[in-house]
Motif scaffolding. Structure first.
Motif, PDB file in Angstrom:
ATOM      1  N   LEU B  16       0.899  -1.326   0.046  1.00  0.00           N
ATOM      2  CA  LEU B  16       0.150  -0.091   0.372  1.00  0.00           C
ATOM      3  C   LEU B  16       1.103   1.507  -0.049  1.00  0.00           C
ATOM      4  O   LEU B  16       0.609   2.227  -0.502  1.00  0.00           O
ATOM      5  CB  LEU B  16      -0.816  -0.337   1.089  1.00  0.00           C
ATOM      6  CG  LEU B  16      -2.094   1.698   1.002  1.00  0.00           C
ATOM      7  CD1 LEU B  16      -2.992   0.675  -0.240  1.00  0.00           C
ATOM      8  CD2 LEU B  16      -2.918   1.200   2.290  1.00  0.00           C
ATOM      9  N   LEU B  17       2.276   0.996   0.983  1.00  0.00           N
ATOM     10  CA  LEU B  17       2.949   3.107   1.289  1.00  0.00           C
ATOM     11  C   LEU B  17       3.406   2.345  -0.586  1.00  0.00           C
ATOM     12  O   LEU B  17       3.602   3.642  -1.176  1.00  0.00           O
ATOM     13  CB  LEU B  17       4.434   2.026   1.871  1.00  0.00           C
ATOM     14  CG  LEU B  17       4.697   2.945   1.666  1.00  0.00           C
ATOM     15  CD1 LEU B  17       4.034   3.987   2.774  1.00  0.00           C
ATOM     16  CD2 LEU B  17       6.017   2.781   2.757  1.00  0.00           C
ATOM     17  N   LEU B  18       3.925   1.039  -1.638  1.00  0.00           N
ATOM     18  CA  LEU B  18       4.245   1.444  -2.954  1.00  0.00           C
ATOM     19  C   LEU B  18       3.651   2.412  -3.671  1.00  0.00           C
ATOM     20  O   LEU B  18       4.085   2.948  -4.644  1.00  0.00           O
ATOM     21  CB  LEU B  18       4.507   0.298  -3.429  1.00  0.00           C
ATOM     22  CG  LEU B  18       6.417  -0.221  -3.096  1.00  0.00           C
ATOM     23  CD1 LEU B  18       6.521  -1.402  -3.603  1.00  0.00           C
ATOM     24  CD2 LEU B  18       6.858   0.558  -3.371  1.00  0.00           C
ATOM     25  N   LEU B  19       1.898   1.923  -3.342  1.00  0.00           N
ATOM     26  CA  LEU B  19       1.078   2.144  -4.020  1.00  0.00           C
ATOM     27  C   LEU B  19       0.445   3.858  -4.622  1.00  0.00           C
ATOM     28  O   LEU B  19       0.701   4.628  -5.394  1.00  0.00           O
ATOM     29  CB  LEU B  19      -0.331   1.570  -3.780  1.00  0.00           C
ATOM     30  CG  LEU B  19      -1.237   2.150  -4.825  1.00  0.00           C
ATOM     31  CD1 LEU B  19      -2.268   1.307  -5.270  1.00  0.00           C
ATOM     32  CD2 LEU B  19      -2.501   2.386  -3.752  1.00  0.00           C
ATOM     33  N   LEU B  20       0.474   4.314  -2.762  1.00  0.00           N
ATOM     34  CA  LEU B  20       0.096   6.042  -2.751  1.00  0.00           C
ATOM     35  C   LEU B  20       1.910   6.030  -3.078  1.00  0.00           C
ATOM     36  O   LEU B  20       1.754   7.637  -3.307  1.00  0.00           O
ATOM     37  CB  LEU B  20      -0.040   5.953  -0.629  1.00  0.00           C
ATOM     38  CG  LEU B  20      -1.082   5.590  -0.213  1.00  0.00           C
ATOM     39  CD1 LEU B  20      -0.815   6.020   0.820  1.00  0.00           C
ATOM     40  CD2 LEU B  20      -2.134   5.835  -1.092  1.00  0.00           C
ATOM     41  N   LEU B  21       2.796   5.735  -3.133  1.00  0.00           N
ATOM     42  CA  LEU B  21       4.031   6.324  -2.765  1.00  0.00           C
ATOM     43  C   LEU B  21       4.250   7.168  -4.631  1.00  0.00           C
ATOM     44  O   LEU B  21       4.364   8.123  -4.800  1.00  0.00           O
ATOM     45  CB  LEU B  21       5.457   5.753  -3.240  1.00  0.00           C
ATOM     46  CG  LEU B  21       7.056   6.539  -2.900  1.00  0.00           C
ATOM     47  CD1 LEU B  21       7.033   7.568  -1.945  1.00  0.00           C
ATOM     48  CD2 LEU B  21       8.021   5.489  -2.806  1.00  0.00           C
ATOM     49  N   GLY B  22       3.683   5.701  -4.926  1.00  0.00           N
ATOM     50  CA  GLY B  22       3.961   6.104  -6.965  1.00  0.00           C
ATOM     51  C   GLY B  22       2.981   7.156  -7.184  1.00  0.00           C
ATOM     52  O   GLY B  22       3.288   7.852  -8.115  1.00  0.00           O
ATOM     53  N   THR B  23       1.491   6.338  -6.757  1.00  0.00           N
ATOM     54  CA  THR B  23       0.530   7.693  -7.101  1.00  0.00           C
ATOM     55  C   THR B  23       0.580   9.283  -7.377  1.00  0.00           C
ATOM     56  O   THR B  23       0.678   9.915  -8.018  1.00  0.00           O
ATOM     57  CB  THR B  23      -0.557   7.480  -6.320  1.00  0.00           C
ATOM     58  OG1 THR B  23      -0.960   6.010  -6.688  1.00  0.00           O
ATOM     59  CG2 THR B  23      -2.125   8.127  -7.100  1.00  0.00           C
ATOM     60  N   PHE B  24       1.942   9.045  -5.643  1.00  0.00           N
ATOM     61  CA  PHE B  24       1.443  10.102  -5.661  1.00  0.00           C
ATOM     62  C   PHE B  24       2.801  11.007  -6.764  1.00  0.00           C
ATOM     63  O   PHE B  24       2.775  12.042  -7.429  1.00  0.00           O
ATOM     64  CB  PHE B  24       2.295  10.851  -4.250  1.00  0.00           C
ATOM     65  CG  PHE B  24       2.993  12.316  -3.407  1.00  0.00           C
ATOM     66  CD1 PHE B  24       1.644  13.360  -3.612  1.00  0.00           C
ATOM     67  CD2 PHE B  24       4.200  12.312  -3.522  1.00  0.00           C
ATOM     68  CE1 PHE B  24       2.371  14.275  -3.417  1.00  0.00           C
ATOM     69  CE2 PHE B  24       4.359  13.478  -2.882  1.00  0.00           C
ATOM     70  CZ  PHE B  24       3.550  14.162  -2.980  1.00  0.00           C
ATOM     71  N   MET B  25       3.729  10.509  -5.920  1.00  0.00           N
ATOM     72  CA  MET B  25       4.886  10.665  -7.823  1.00  0.00           C
ATOM     73  C   MET B  25       5.029  10.939  -8.796  1.00  0.00           C
ATOM     74  O   MET B  25       5.305  11.932  -9.957  1.00  0.00           O
ATOM     75  CB  MET B  25       6.113   9.372  -7.090  1.00  0.00           C
ATOM     76  CG  MET B  25       7.260   9.904  -6.056  1.00  0.00           C
ATOM     77  SD  MET B  25       8.586   9.005  -6.138  1.00  0.00           S
ATOM     78  CE  MET B  25       7.944   7.176  -6.415  1.00  0.00           C
ATOM     79  N   GLY B  26       3.482  10.229  -8.968  1.00  0.00           N
ATOM     80  CA  GLY B  26       3.316  10.150 -10.801  1.00  0.00           C
ATOM     81  C   GLY B  26       2.355  11.568 -10.739  1.00  0.00           C
ATOM     82  O   GLY B  26       2.798  12.146 -11.651  1.00  0.00           O
ATOM     83  N   ILE B  27       1.987  11.713  -9.501  1.00  0.00           N
ATOM     84  CA  ILE B  27       1.134  13.195 -10.142  1.00  0.00           C
ATOM     85  C   ILE B  27       1.563  14.098 -10.136  1.00  0.00           C
ATOM     86  O   ILE B  27       1.646  15.329 -11.052  1.00  0.00           O
ATOM     87  CB  ILE B  27      -0.379  13.281  -9.052  1.00  0.00           C
ATOM     88  CG1 ILE B  27      -1.188  12.204  -9.082  1.00  0.00           C
ATOM     89  CG2 ILE B  27      -0.656  14.508  -8.918  1.00  0.00           C
ATOM     90  CD1 ILE B  27      -2.054  12.568  -7.759  1.00  0.00           C
ATOM     91  N   VAL B  28       2.872  14.695  -9.390  1.00  0.00           N
ATOM     92  CA  VAL B  28       4.041  15.442  -9.736  1.00  0.00           C
ATOM     93  C   VAL B  28       4.083  15.357 -10.363  1.00  0.00           C
ATOM     94  O   VAL B  28       4.855  16.295 -11.014  1.00  0.00           O
ATOM     95  CB  VAL B  28       4.513  14.801  -7.714  1.00  0.00           C
ATOM     96  CG1 VAL B  28       5.679  16.069  -7.959  1.00  0.00           C
ATOM     97  CG2 VAL B  28       3.920  14.780  -6.695  1.00  0.00           C
ATOM     98  N   VAL B  29       5.158  14.126 -11.068  1.00  0.00           N
ATOM     99  CA  VAL B  29       5.740  14.534 -12.376  1.00  0.00           C
ATOM    100  C   VAL B  29       4.748  14.668 -13.480  1.00  0.00           C
ATOM    101  O   VAL B  29       4.573  15.304 -14.306  1.00  0.00           O
ATOM    102  CB  VAL B  29       6.251  13.074 -13.158  1.00  0.00           C
ATOM    103  CG1 VAL B  29       7.673  13.254 -11.860  1.00  0.00           C
ATOM    104  CG2 VAL B  29       5.878  12.079 -12.450  1.00  0.00           C
ATOM    105  N   GLY B  30       3.434  13.954 -13.009  1.00  0.00           N
ATOM    106  CA  GLY B  30       2.376  14.405 -14.403  1.00  0.00           C
ATOM    107  C   GLY B  30       2.152  15.731 -14.541  1.00  0.00           C
ATOM    108  O   GLY B  30       1.648  16.802 -14.925  1.00  0.00           O
ATOM    109  N   ALA B  31       2.038  16.701 -13.080  1.00  0.00           N
ATOM    110  CA  ALA B  31       1.616  17.854 -14.011  1.00  0.00           C
ATOM    111  C   ALA B  31       2.194  18.831 -13.410  1.00  0.00           C
ATOM    112  O   ALA B  31       2.069  20.083 -14.394  1.00  0.00           O
ATOM    113  CB  ALA B  31       1.197  18.450 -11.821  1.00  0.00           C
ATOM    114  N   LEU B  32       4.138  18.528 -12.847  1.00  0.00           N
ATOM    115  CA  LEU B  32       5.291  19.578 -13.793  1.00  0.00           C
ATOM    116  C   LEU B  32       5.217  19.243 -15.523  1.00  0.00           C
ATOM    117  O   LEU B  32       5.427  18.203 -16.179  1.00  0.00           O
ATOM    118  CB  LEU B  32       6.389  19.104 -13.217  1.00  0.00           C
ATOM    119  CG  LEU B  32       6.245  19.158 -11.571  1.00  0.00           C
ATOM    120  CD1 LEU B  32       7.235  18.629 -11.024  1.00  0.00           C
ATOM    121  CD2 LEU B  32       6.273  20.152 -11.746  1.00  0.00           C
TER     122      LEU B  32
END
Lengths: 318, 497
Positions: B16-32
């Motif tokens: 679950l931690l990996l999933l939250l981390l992955g989603t969060f990092m994905g959103i950040v690079v996606g937004a940049l």
């Protein structure tokens, strides 16, 4: 303290200049090593780079990074290594794709532009057909190929195209080539009946052989695979031909010989690493270490053969 | 049964931690802008090599989903798509945000992303097992017809002038030609430049045409300040009425996203362009599109997230990734010697389960994070552009360089930044340009492969029922908007007369 390390650094830099470096071989490597894979992630050249990454890091005591530099049918990545500083810190992980690109003149340079470090593995390839086809062994397959024009799924100009040219050359049959691409799309086209045969690695073929869609008619290896003993070789079916992918490590041409050799020995040691041994088994790759003049001769032999094949079959670019 | 276990596994602490981390990092690079989810996937590939295969899949799937979703933030608030897939979100998202409703614009995008993604998850779970069988029927000619269907949209997609749209489409096709001709293995249109052997990187061209050109355009008005915006995030949660009103649009756009997603090598950007133009073509009020219209945001954002599920279907069943990002996910599987195919479901049920469970769960995580984060994210609009534009330029350069480590890609991006800027000035639409750029190589490759198999004869193409069916749909899609416009022009005329 600070000054002393500065002096030591300058001294090392001075002696690291080409020509003087061999006597100071123990100073190598003195910075991170970059492995350039000229193929996208997920291809066999890429696996090799990654299998060796951690063991090499341990043996050489420097960080090792794998970079996929893709494009131009591997020529972009090959060129990047050819033009890199010849200090042994940039290495190319490559297979015959470089030779085919050079034989087709997609690149204006060939294996002569590199220092060959070592060969680590051979991966024997198989001819695969649809399970519904009337030919399910090599003899009847070649008979069918002689009678009509079977459609062979290949990537034009790539190694799976040249494998068919070698087979055609040896047996005197002809194929009609259809550009289906690499292993994944080609095996799908084969299972769907859009082509009649393909060259695949054992691992690429396995899922669709297990599911009952495809049959391997022969593996072009010297003997049967321990991991798949009922897979008949081409040799025992009357066609004495060995066909394989070879995995090589090359460096820029002017890299000092001592560094080339240091890296080759590191690779030899890495091949004994339990993880690498296990990965080789898993991927049905056979360890096949070569270096020095022996390796040079083997590569040149293959290159000349490919150039001849390309010329005979009129696939050379104008 | 297996799927329930997979969900339980993904919900246990460390996955679950990996999933939250992955989603969060994905959103950040996606937004940049500049940094894409695809680039982050490639960067995280070496890490997954040493992970358990199921965990690697969880991390990568969540980055993939987060990346596609995050793109809408900058697209909506700044008119700069954070991801190529959010290109058409700018068309309606930005006018709405600028018109004083940034909360509503983000809310529509985020909710549509969640629903589009969930629908594609259903397709992934329900269709995958027999998709593998069905897809085998598709030969080169069928694939060509399928791509042709999308290619036809070039004509209908042009805002304003059809001629300009067609020209932009043809220009996109031309840009895709240099490099190695995949069908003959030989170089073409490289003019003797070695660097051109790799052609123009699609990512660099799209980054240039959309992000760099926008930076150039904005730089000309850097001093201009936005009018005082409504800072509240009113409207970020949609009402049940909204969902009912957008129901058909979401469903249609998601189906388009899934379909385009399954096409090999076609990313989410084409999905959202096709869904947007279809929504516009079928709309009773096509003139509202581009002015901050709900339907436009919803169509674009549900389609690009639906693309993710679609792209994973051929990846796990055939080993043919449906999008560039999915090809990196495939590489992660292959490195663990997990060979996709019909047997994957029986040989590695844990991996398939992890993939499916994390695809849905990361969508839910994405929704939560983006809704909560909006309060801070929306403030981006108040930061003077003079501070933001240079940072975006730097990110774009890093993004272009990161793909292949080649400076040539950076020059490509800058050149197409100028090209995109000039095209905008001439009001030439960029949507058809992207469609031409991405689909032309695919159409060409499939058609030529088909012709090789038939020894050069084109007739078998018209003897295959599936291919003919697709062509019929393509012709209908081409004719319908023309006919509609014609009828509309005629109706007021008769009323006046």
């Amino acid at each position: 303290m600070r000054r002393r390390s500065f002096i030591a650094g300058t001294a090392a830099a001075a002696f690291a200049a080409p020509g003087i470096a061999p006597t100071f071989a123990q100073a190598y490597p003195d910075k991170p090593i970059r492995i350039v894979v000229p193929n996208p992630p997920g291809g066999s050249a890429d696996y090799i780079g990654r299998f060796f990454q951690t063991p090499l890091q341990r043996i050489l005591g420097q960080p090792v990074a794998v970079a996929n530099v893709v494009g131009g049918g591997t020529s972009i990545g090959n060129r990047q290594v050819r033009d890199a500083a010849p200090d042994g810190h940039t290495v190319l992980a490559v297979h015959q794709a470089l030779l085919t690109a050079a034989a087709l003149k997609v690149m204006d340079f060939g294996p002569e532009a590199f220092a060959k470090v070592a060969q680590v593995a051979a991966e024997y390839v198989t001819v695969v057909v649809n399970r519904k086809a009337p030919y399910q062994d090599l003899k009847s397959f070649l008979a069918a190929a002689k009678a009509g024009d079977l459609r062979a799924g290949v990537q034009i100009g790539a190694i799976n195209h040249f494998l068919f040219l070698s087979l055609a050359d040896k047996t005197g049959v002809k194929f009609r080539f259809v550009n289906t691409g690499g292993g994944g799309p080609t095996r799908t086209a084969l299972a769907g009946g859009h082509v009649d045969c393909a060259f695949l690695t054992v691992n690429e073929a396995k899922p669709l052989v297990d599911s009952g869609d495809l049959t391997i008619v022969a593996i072009f290896a010297p003997q049967r695979l321990p991991s798949w003993p009922n897979l008949a070789t081409a040799r025992e079916q009357g066609t004495d031909l060995l066909l394989n992918l070879n995995y090589w490590w090359w460096m820029p041409k002017a890299t000092p010989a001592a560094r080339v050799d240091r890296f080759a020995e590191a690779l030899r040691e890495a091949m004994r690493d339990p993880e690498v041994v296990q990965k080789f088994n898993e991927f049905n790759m056979s360890p096949a270490f070569l270096k020095g003049a022996e390796l040079e001769a083997e590569i040149n032999r293959q290159y000349e053969e490919m150039k001849a094949l390309a010329a005979r079959n009129n696939v050379t670019a104008g | 049964m297996d799927l329930v276990q997979a969900f339980l596994h993904v919900l246990s602490p460390s996955p679950l931690l990996l999933l939250l981390l992955g989603t969060f990092m994905g959103i950040v690079v996606g937004a940049l802008p500049g940094l894409t989810g695809g680039a982050l996937l490639a960067l995280s590939l070496p890490f997954t090599y040493r992970m358990a295969s199921a965990d690697g899949v969880i991390l990568m799937t969540s980055i993939y989903v987060g990346g596609i979703s995050g793109g809408l933030i900058t697209a909506t608030l700044m008119r700069i798509p954070g991801e190529p897939s959010a290109v058409v979100t700018t068309l309606d998202g930005f006018p709405m945000a600028r018109g004083g409703r940034p909360g509503r614009a983000l809310g529509l995008g985020i909710s549509a992303s969640l629903i589009g993604g969930t629908l594609s998850w259903l397709a992934l779970v329900l269709l995958s097992p027999w998709m593998a069988r069905l897809a085998l029927v598709f030969g080169p000619f069928e694939n060509f017809a399928l791509v042709f269907m999308a290619l036809v949209l070039i004509a209908t997609l042009s805002q304003g002038s059809v001629t300009k749209g067609l020209l932009a489409g043809l220009f996109g096709m031309l840009v895709s030609y240099p490099g190695v001709d995949e069908t003959s293995g030989q170089l073409r249109l490289t003019y003797g430049f070695d660097e051109m052997a790799g052609g123009f990187s699609q990512l660099s061209v799209i980054l240039g045409a959309f992000a760099v050109s926008q930076v150039l355009g904005d730089a000309m008005h850097a001093r201009q300040r936005f009018d005082r915006l409504d800072p509240s995030l009113r409207g970020i949660f949609l009402s049940p009425g909204d969902y009912i009103k957008q129901g058909w649009n979401i469903l249609r756009s998601s189906i388009i996203g899934i379909w385009i997603g399954m096409l090999p090598g076609v990313g989410a950007s084409v999905s959202s362009i096709v869904a947007y133009s279809t929504a516009k073509n079928l709309s009773k009020t096509p003139e509202k599109f581009g002015t901050g219209f709900d339907d436009g945001i919803v169509a674009a954002e549900s389609a690009n997230n639906a693309n993710t599920g679609g792209a994973l279907i051929p990846m796990i069943t055939l080993g043919i990734p449906g999008s560039p990002a999915a090809s990196i996910l495939l590489a992660a599987l292959l490195m663990h010697n997990i060979q996709p195919g019909p047997t994957l479901f029986t040989n590695s049920p844990d991996v398939v389960g992890a993939l499916m469970a994390s695809h849905l769960l990361s969508h839910i995580a994405m929704y939560g994070m983006m809704i909560l984060g909006c309060i801070w994210i929306a403030r981006l609009m108040y930061v003077p552009r003079a501070y933001i534009l240079p940072a975006i330029m730097v990110l774009c350069v890093i993004g272009a360089l990161a793909e292949n480590g080649r400076l040539f890609d950076v020059w490509t991006m800058l050149a197409f930044g100028i090209v995109g800027f000039l095209l905008e000035l001439a009001s030439v639409p960029l949507g058809p340009f992207v469609i031409g750029l991405i689909l032309a190589p695919l159409a060409e490759g499939q058609l030529r492969a088909g012709l090789m198999a038939t020894d050069g004869s084109i007739w078998p193409l018209f003897q295959r029922p599936i291919a003919v069916g697709f062509f019929a749909v393509a012709i209908a899609m081409f004719v319908w908007p023309l006919w509609r416009d014609l009828r509309r022009q005629r109706t007021p005329a008769t009323q006046n007369g």
